[in-house]
Design a protein around this motif. Structure first.
Motif, PDB file in Angstrom:
ATOM      1  N   ASP A 113       0.839  -1.206   0.000  1.00 16.28           N
ATOM      2  CA  ASP A 113       0.000   0.000   0.000  1.00 16.28           C
ATOM      3  C   ASP A 113       0.870   1.250   0.000  1.00 16.28           C
ATOM      4  OD1 ASP A 113      -2.767  -1.154   0.293  1.00 16.28           O
ATOM      5  OD2 ASP A 113      -1.727  -2.135   1.952  1.00 16.28           O
ATOM      6  N   VAL A 114       1.981   1.181   0.741  1.00 14.51           N
ATOM      7  CA  VAL A 114       2.931   2.289   0.748  1.00 14.51           C
ATOM      8  C   VAL A 114       4.317   1.677   0.538  1.00 14.51           C
ATOM      9  CG1 VAL A 114       3.990   4.117   2.141  1.00 14.51           C
ATOM     10  CG2 VAL A 114       1.524   3.731   2.269  1.00 14.51           C
ATOM     11  N   VAL A 115       5.121   2.323  -0.311  1.00 15.82           N
ATOM     12  CA  VAL A 115       6.418   1.734  -0.616  1.00 15.82           C
ATOM     13  C   VAL A 115       7.489   2.818  -0.666  1.00 15.82           C
ATOM     14  CG1 VAL A 115       5.972   1.832  -3.109  1.00 15.82           C
ATOM     15  CG2 VAL A 115       7.665   0.223  -2.233  1.00 15.82           C
ATOM     16  N   GLN A 116       8.665   2.484  -0.134  1.00 15.04           N
ATOM     17  CA  GLN A 116       9.793   3.411  -0.178  1.00 15.04           C
ATOM     18  C   GLN A 116      10.493   3.274  -1.528  1.00 15.04           C
ATOM     19  OE1 GLN A 116      12.710   2.796   2.917  1.00 15.04           O
ATOM     20  NE2 GLN A 116      13.946   4.545   2.275  1.00 15.04           N
ATOM     21  N   ILE A 117      10.726   4.396  -2.193  1.00 16.62           N
ATOM     22  CA  ILE A 117      11.410   4.391  -3.492  1.00 16.62           C
ATOM     23  C   ILE A 117      12.473   5.489  -3.475  1.00 16.62           C
ATOM     24  CG2 ILE A 117      11.145   4.602  -5.997  1.00 16.62           C
ATOM     25  CD1 ILE A 117       8.232   3.899  -5.725  1.00 16.62           C
ATOM     26  N   GLU A 118      13.647   5.185  -3.991  1.00 13.36           N
ATOM     27  CA  GLU A 118      14.674   6.221  -4.106  1.00 13.36           C
ATOM     28  C   GLU A 118      14.195   7.300  -5.072  1.00 13.36           C
ATOM     29  OE1 GLU A 118      19.328   5.399  -3.743  1.00 13.36           O
ATOM     30  OE2 GLU A 118      18.314   4.078  -5.161  1.00 13.36           O
ATOM     31  N   TYR A 119      14.587   8.528  -4.810  1.00  5.99           N
ATOM     32  CA  TYR A 119      14.180   9.625  -5.700  1.00  5.99           C
ATOM     33  C   TYR A 119      14.481   9.305  -7.149  1.00  5.99           C
ATOM     34  CZ  TYR A 119      13.689  12.496  -1.496  1.00  5.99           C
ATOM     35  OH  TYR A 119      13.299  12.986  -0.281  1.00  5.99           O
ATOM     36  N   GLN A 120      15.681   8.767  -7.369  1.00  5.29           N
ATOM     37  CA  GLN A 120      16.093   8.533  -8.751  1.00  5.29           C
ATOM     38  C   GLN A 120      15.285   7.439  -9.433  1.00  5.29           C
ATOM     39  OE1 GLN A 120      20.010   6.958  -9.184  1.00  5.29           O
ATOM     40  NE2 GLN A 120      19.868   5.659  -7.420  1.00  5.29           N
ATOM     41  N   SER A 121      14.567   6.619  -8.663  1.00  4.25           N
ATOM     42  CA  SER A 121      13.788   5.533  -9.272  1.00  4.25           C
ATOM     43  C   SER A 121      12.309   5.877  -9.431  1.00  4.25           C
ATOM     44  CB  SER A 121      13.916   4.257  -8.433  1.00  4.25           C
ATOM     45  OG  SER A 121      15.256   3.872  -8.332  1.00  4.25           O
ATOM     46  N   ILE A 122      11.904   7.012  -8.919  1.00  6.62           N
ATOM     47  CA  ILE A 122      10.484   7.359  -9.006  1.00  6.62           C
ATOM     48  C   ILE A 122       9.981   7.395 -10.459  1.00  6.62           C
ATOM     49  CG2 ILE A 122       8.796   9.221  -8.616  1.00  6.62           C
ATOM     50  CD1 ILE A 122      10.046   9.616  -5.879  1.00  6.62           C
ATOM     51  N   LEU A 126      17.014   9.917 -15.198  1.00  6.32           N
ATOM     52  CA  LEU A 126      16.387   9.213 -16.315  1.00  6.32           C
ATOM     53  C   LEU A 126      15.212   8.382 -15.807  1.00  6.32           C
ATOM     54  CD1 LEU A 126      19.464   7.833 -18.284  1.00  6.32           C
ATOM     55  CD2 LEU A 126      17.735   9.413 -19.150  1.00  6.32           C
ATOM     56  N   PRO A 127      14.236   8.140 -16.669  1.00  5.05           N
ATOM     57  CA  PRO A 127      13.115   7.279 -16.261  1.00  5.05           C
ATOM     58  C   PRO A 127      13.562   5.842 -16.007  1.00  5.05           C
ATOM     59  CG  PRO A 127      12.580   8.500 -18.261  1.00  5.05           C
ATOM     60  CD  PRO A 127      14.030   8.720 -17.990  1.00  5.05           C
ATOM     61  N   TRP A 128      14.786   5.503 -16.405  1.00  5.96           N
ATOM     62  CA  TRP A 128      15.304   4.145 -16.183  1.00  5.96           C
ATOM     63  C   TRP A 128      16.660   4.253 -15.489  1.00  5.96           C
ATOM     64  CZ3 TRP A 128      14.439   6.313 -21.040  1.00  5.96           C
ATOM     65  CH2 TRP A 128      15.574   6.715 -21.741  1.00  5.96           C
ATOM     66  N   GLN A 129      16.720   5.130 -14.464  1.00  4.85           N
ATOM     67  CA  GLN A 129      18.010   5.427 -13.854  1.00  4.85           C
ATOM     68  C   GLN A 129      18.684   4.194 -13.260  1.00  4.85           C
ATOM     69  OE1 GLN A 129      19.275   8.583 -14.185  1.00  4.85           O
ATOM     70  NE2 GLN A 129      21.218   7.702 -13.517  1.00  4.85           N
ATOM     71  N   SER A 130      17.911   3.283 -12.650  1.00  5.38           N
ATOM     72  CA  SER A 130      18.593   2.152 -12.011  1.00  5.38           C
ATOM     73  C   SER A 130      19.245   1.268 -13.074  1.00  5.38           C
ATOM     74  CB  SER A 130      17.657   1.355 -11.099  1.00  5.38           C
ATOM     75  OG  SER A 130      16.528   0.938 -11.787  1.00  5.38           O
ATOM     76  N   TYR A 131      18.601   1.141 -14.231  1.00  7.59           N
ATOM     77  CA  TYR A 131      19.260   0.404 -15.319  1.00  7.59           C
ATOM     78  C   TYR A 131      20.483   1.177 -15.811  1.00  7.59           C
ATOM     79  CZ  TYR A 131      20.382  -1.625 -19.790  1.00  7.59           C
ATOM     80  OH  TYR A 131      21.078  -2.200 -20.822  1.00  7.59           O
ATOM     81  N   ALA A 132      20.311   2.478 -16.000  1.00 10.36           N
ATOM     82  CA  ALA A 132      21.426   3.316 -16.473  1.00 10.36           C
ATOM     83  C   ALA A 132      22.620   3.169 -15.533  1.00 10.36           C
ATOM     84  CB  ALA A 132      20.984   4.774 -16.571  1.00 10.36           C
ATOM     85  N   ASN A 133      22.364   3.178 -14.229  1.00 10.89           N
ATOM     86  CA  ASN A 133      23.457   3.041 -13.264  1.00 10.89           C
ATOM     87  C   ASN A 133      24.134   1.677 -13.382  1.00 10.89           C
ATOM     88  OD1 ASN A 133      22.753   5.555 -12.391  1.00 10.89           O
ATOM     89  ND2 ASN A 133      21.931   4.895 -10.418  1.00 10.89           N
ATOM     90  N   SER A 134      23.338   0.665 -13.721  1.00 10.77           N
ATOM     91  CA  SER A 134      23.914  -0.684 -13.785  1.00 10.77           C
ATOM     92  C   SER A 134      24.912  -0.800 -14.932  1.00 10.77           C
ATOM     93  CB  SER A 134      22.806  -1.732 -13.920  1.00 10.77           C
ATOM     94  OG  SER A 134      22.347  -1.804 -15.260  1.00 10.77           O
ATOM     95  N   ILE A 135      24.756  -0.011 -16.007  1.00  3.87           N
ATOM     96  CA  ILE A 135      25.691  -0.115 -17.126  1.00  3.87           C
ATOM     97  C   ILE A 135      26.766   0.975 -17.076  1.00  3.87           C
ATOM     98  CG2 ILE A 135      24.102  -1.315 -18.682  1.00  3.87           C
ATOM     99  CD1 ILE A 135      23.643   1.447 -20.042  1.00  3.87           C
ATOM    100  N   PHE A 136      26.806   1.711 -15.991  1.00  9.19           N
ATOM    101  CA  PHE A 136      27.788   2.780 -15.849  1.00  9.19           C
ATOM    102  C   PHE A 136      29.221   2.227 -15.886  1.00  9.19           C
ATOM    103  CE2 PHE A 136      30.285   5.850 -13.381  1.00  9.19           C
ATOM    104  CZ  PHE A 136      29.902   7.051 -13.947  1.00  9.19           C
ATOM    105  N   ALA A 137      29.420   1.104 -15.169  1.00  7.28           N
ATOM    106  CA  ALA A 137      30.768   0.509 -15.122  1.00  7.28           C
ATOM    107  C   ALA A 137      31.199  -0.008 -16.495  1.00  7.28           C
ATOM    108  CB  ALA A 137      30.817  -0.619 -14.093  1.00  7.28           C
ATOM    109  N   ASP A 138      30.225  -0.454 -17.307  1.00  2.35           N
ATOM    110  CA  ASP A 138      30.541  -0.941 -18.659  1.00  2.35           C
ATOM    111  C   ASP A 138      31.069   0.186 -19.543  1.00  2.35           C
ATOM    112  OD1 ASP A 138      29.414  -3.244 -17.762  1.00  2.35           O
ATOM    113  OD2 ASP A 138      27.687  -3.228 -19.113  1.00  2.35           O
ATOM    114  N   THR A 139      30.662   1.403 -19.250  1.00  2.00           N
ATOM    115  CA  THR A 139      30.962   2.519 -20.151  1.00  2.00           C
ATOM    116  C   THR A 139      31.911   3.524 -19.494  1.00  2.00           C
ATOM    117  OG1 THR A 139      28.889   3.521 -19.404  1.00  2.00           O
ATOM    118  CG2 THR A 139      28.816   2.289 -21.457  1.00  2.00           C
TER     119      THR A 139
END
Lengths: 450, 277
Positions: free
Chosen positions: A109-118, A401-414
């Motif tokens: 019903d209520v969930v904690q979300i990081e700002y960047q993932s909203i 970004l609307p997909w920031q958590s994905y973007a962060n996951s590929i940060f090390a690749d780039t």
């Protein structure tokens, strides 16, 4: 945010288990979780009546203070029964929520979300617009940057905490090398060289390429590389602010002035403890981590405002999260009542702060008691004065970004490759941009690649 | 037969069919899930990230598996030779790493590889220059191979040792009467006797290589930039599904990898059994 990242190793173990069940994973249905929009609203009176009447609801969070807050809430509203589910950390929480929404079952019903993932949940219409519950009236309670993070074309959550950046440093290390606290990034680089010269084993800081840190640094430099409007995303990781940061930062990598240690690793904690790393620039939630994870630094660490580019104080947020109501939540009225109490009542916020939370509300940030707190760990320094001052200098208008958590996951690749090979950060950022443009396009967004 | 069929249908067929079903869709943050036909397969066959991972595990397979099985074979022969003192100790000691949970083993090695706090640091300090540096682009795959070898030598040794134990004693006696020395016995009796077991061990190792996941995933926590999000096909599928929200494409990658693995394992089996005849 806070202690989430040092659990990554444990996540590895979990990941292994999850991979085994990869093929059996859910997510086939076409349901996007529904809800969203301003469909069903309610007045403050109706919400209060629902709280009095009671019922049961679920709250997903990784906030250590949640137990205390919920206990106080249940005392104030004895008819409401709140079940807390510990989501361990931000990364896990996103995955878990995504799966629950896809399955259409067990959505909190209520969930904690990081700002960047909203935006990741808001754009596909998976969160309730709280405007319908009259939450727009609460705007003045919060700092502009945290309110900005939850209110883009609607209100998608109430801010819980904030992480204005600050410069945390080990005074012993700085004194030994005869270095003053840097107020500008030029001074920072000079100090970095001096510390390295004094003892080649030590460094002013560490960085092997960390998406959260880099985006915050770009934010501080005035960059606005990500912009989303009406489902149209613009990415420009070569804008003025981003370039400004990259040009400032490049010599630190080229000249090997930073320790090659990834943050939040055991090695990192060890290096903070033994004075190998002299400073970190992170969010205002850092004092709790230092006290907890760097016991040997007691009395040695101090906090100062972030170094700037030209002497004008500017700042950025680093981490921090809000609580939201998913569109598929069963009891939205009750959820709205709980959420409002959780992140706007003095009782709840005080409980949050008592155990080291850094609030997002102006009133608490400005209270004399908070500002006057003398931290024993920081040698009696009134740390909150520095941290709260930093909160008011945060640059406005930043978007993730609307997909920031994905973007962060590929940060090390780039971008991470630029750190590893000591090549141009701008090239790494360009590679990151390219990957994000193609991912965003695949995901159905209109993406303009700068 | 029926209970077996029920279990088989539930545990093997259902996930497979479900994955195939999933792989026909497309997941988007904007637009939800839509039918995509075989588009995912077309993407997969031309996806440089997937084939980068396949190439890496292929290289791993070609180098690490022969080394590991070679060591396992030597160990099995040594323990079987009867000339080794304390052979049950060695048997248990070699097998012990297999009993260590994989994740724990990698954490342990990850720490030893550390050039500041770990064993690597001590060795480098001793010789005075950076002799070994596992956390570099050139060495990281070797470092992973070392961990996997350490973990599975004992397991493979046991398979081979068990096969050696099935050789009837009379054959050795006959060989001795014929004047065969130990090397001759190894070459003409023992190695042919374990060939079948060696083929099985090879196939298990191929499966293990293609499914490489734990070791690089945990080392990525230590050196994020060294291990990409598509380092191995399994890591790629995991990231697609749980980070990138592309469950359907992840299912496609899993199916493609299943096919690749099956083909390679089949070829090895054909070759192995042909030589046996």
């Amino acid at each position: 945010m806070t202690i989430t990242r040092n659990r990554r190793v444990a996540l590895g173990a979990l990941a292994a288990l999850m991979a085994a069940s990869l093929t059996a994973c859910s997510g086939g249905g076409g349901d996007d979780g529904g809800g969203g929009g301003a469909a069903e609203g309610a007045s403050a009176d109706e919400i209060e009546a629902a709280l009095q009447e009671g019922g049961s609801m679920t709250y997903w969070t990784w906030t250590p203070q949640a137990e205390t807050q919920v206990a106080a809430f249940e005392k104030a509203y004895p008819n409401v029964d709140v079940t807390i589910v510990d989501t361990v950390g931000a990364g896990d929480a996103n995955t878990k929520l995504q799966n629950a929404i896809a399955a259409g079952d067990g959505v909190p019903d209520v969930v904690q979300i990081e700002y960047q993932s909203i935006p990741q949940f808001q754009l596909p219409g998976q969160l309730v617009d709280l405007t319908a519950f009259g939450f727009a009236d609460l705007e003045d309670l919060y700092t502009p940057s945290t309110w900005g993070a939850v209110s883009q074309q609607g209100i998608w959550g109430l801010p819980q905490d904030s992480g204005p950046m600050a410069f945390f440093y080990n005074k012993d290390v700085f004194d030994a090398a005869g270095v003053e606290v840097p107020t500008t990034w030029d001074e920072y680089k000079a100090a970095a060289a001096k510390i390295k010269q004094h003892d080649p084993e030590t460094c002013i800081g560490n960085d092997t390429g960390d998406a959260g840190f880099t985006t915050s640094m770009i934010w501080q430099a005035g960059g606005k590389p990500f912009h989303t409007e009406n489902g149209e995303v613009t990415i420009d990781l070569a804008d003025e602010g981003t370039t400004k940061w990259a040009e400032m930062y490049q010599p630190l990598i080229d000249d090997e002035l930073l320790c090659q240690l990834p943050g939040w690793s055991d090695e990192w904690y060890q290096a903070l403890n033994d004075g190998t790393i002299g400073s970190v620039a992170l969010g205002a939630w850092m004092p709790g981590i230092l006290e907890d994870g760097v016991p040997d630094g007691k009395g040695k660490w101090r906090v100062a405002p972030m170094p700037t580019y030209d002497g004008t104080p500017t700042n950025a947020e680093n981490g921090g999260s809000a609580e939201s109501i998913p569109g598929a939540a069963e009891n939205k009225l009750l959820a709205a009542g709980f959420l409002k109490w959780l992140n706007s009542s003095d009782e709840s916020i005080d409980a949050f702060m008592e155990t080291g939370g850094f609030p997002a509300t102006v009133k608490q940030l400005e209270s004399p008691e908070f500002l006057g707190y003398e931290s024993e760990y920081f040698g009696g320094q009134k740390i909150n004065e520095v941290l709260a001052a930093g909160a008011s200098d945060v640059n406005e208008g930043w978007q993730y970004l609307p997909w920031q958590s994905y973007a962060n996951s590929i940060f090390a690749d780039t971008v991470g490759q630029s750190y590893l090979d000591k090549t141009s950060l701008m090239d790494g950022l360009a590679a990151w941009q390219e990957e994000n443009v193609s991912y965003g396009t695949e995901q159905g967004f209109t993406v303009n690649g700068g | 037969m029926t209970p077996f069929l029920v279990a088989f249908a539930l545990m093997i067929v259902t996930p497979l069919v479900y994955s195939m079903y999933l792989s026909l869709f497309r997941n988007q943050l904007m637009g939800g899930t839509t039918f995509a036909g075989f588009a995912n397969y077309v993407t997969a066959f031309t996806d440089p990230k997937l084939w980068d991972g396949v190439g890496r595990v292929g290289l791993f397979l070609v180098v690490q598996v022969p080394i590991m099985l070679g060591i396992a074979l030597i160990a099995a022969l040594a323990i079987d030779s009867g000339r080794l003192h304390g052979k049950s100790f060695f048997r248990v000691a070699l097998f012990l790493p297999y009993a260590v949970p994989g994740v724990v083993a990698v954490l342990m090695w990850g720490f030893m590889y550390d050039d500041r706090l770990g064993l690597t640091g001590s060795v480098n300090d001793l010789v005075g220059f950076p002799l070994i540096d596992p956390y570099t682009k050139q060495w990281i795959l070797t470092a992973i191979g070392n961990i996997v070898t350490w973990e599975f030598v004992g397991y493979n040794m046991l398979i081979l040792y068990a096969a050696l134990k099935t050789v009837p004693l009379e054959i050795y006696e006959a060989a001795a009467i014929d004047g065969a020395n130990q090397f001759r016995i190894v070459r003409s009796i023992k190695i042919p006797a374990v060939r079948g077991a060696l083929v099985i061990a090879t196939i298990f190792s191929i499966l293990g290589s293609f499914q490489l996941f734990n070791e690089p995933t945990i080392l990525k926590q230590i050196e994020p930039a060294l291990i990409s999000t598509y380092y191995t096909p399994n890591i790629y599928a995991y990231n697609l599904s749980f980070v990138g929200n592309q469950v359907s494409y992840a299912a496609t990658v899993a199916i493609v990898m299943g096919l690749v693995t099956a083909v390679v394992a089949y070829v090895v089996q054909l070759r192995g059994t042909r030589r046996e005849i």
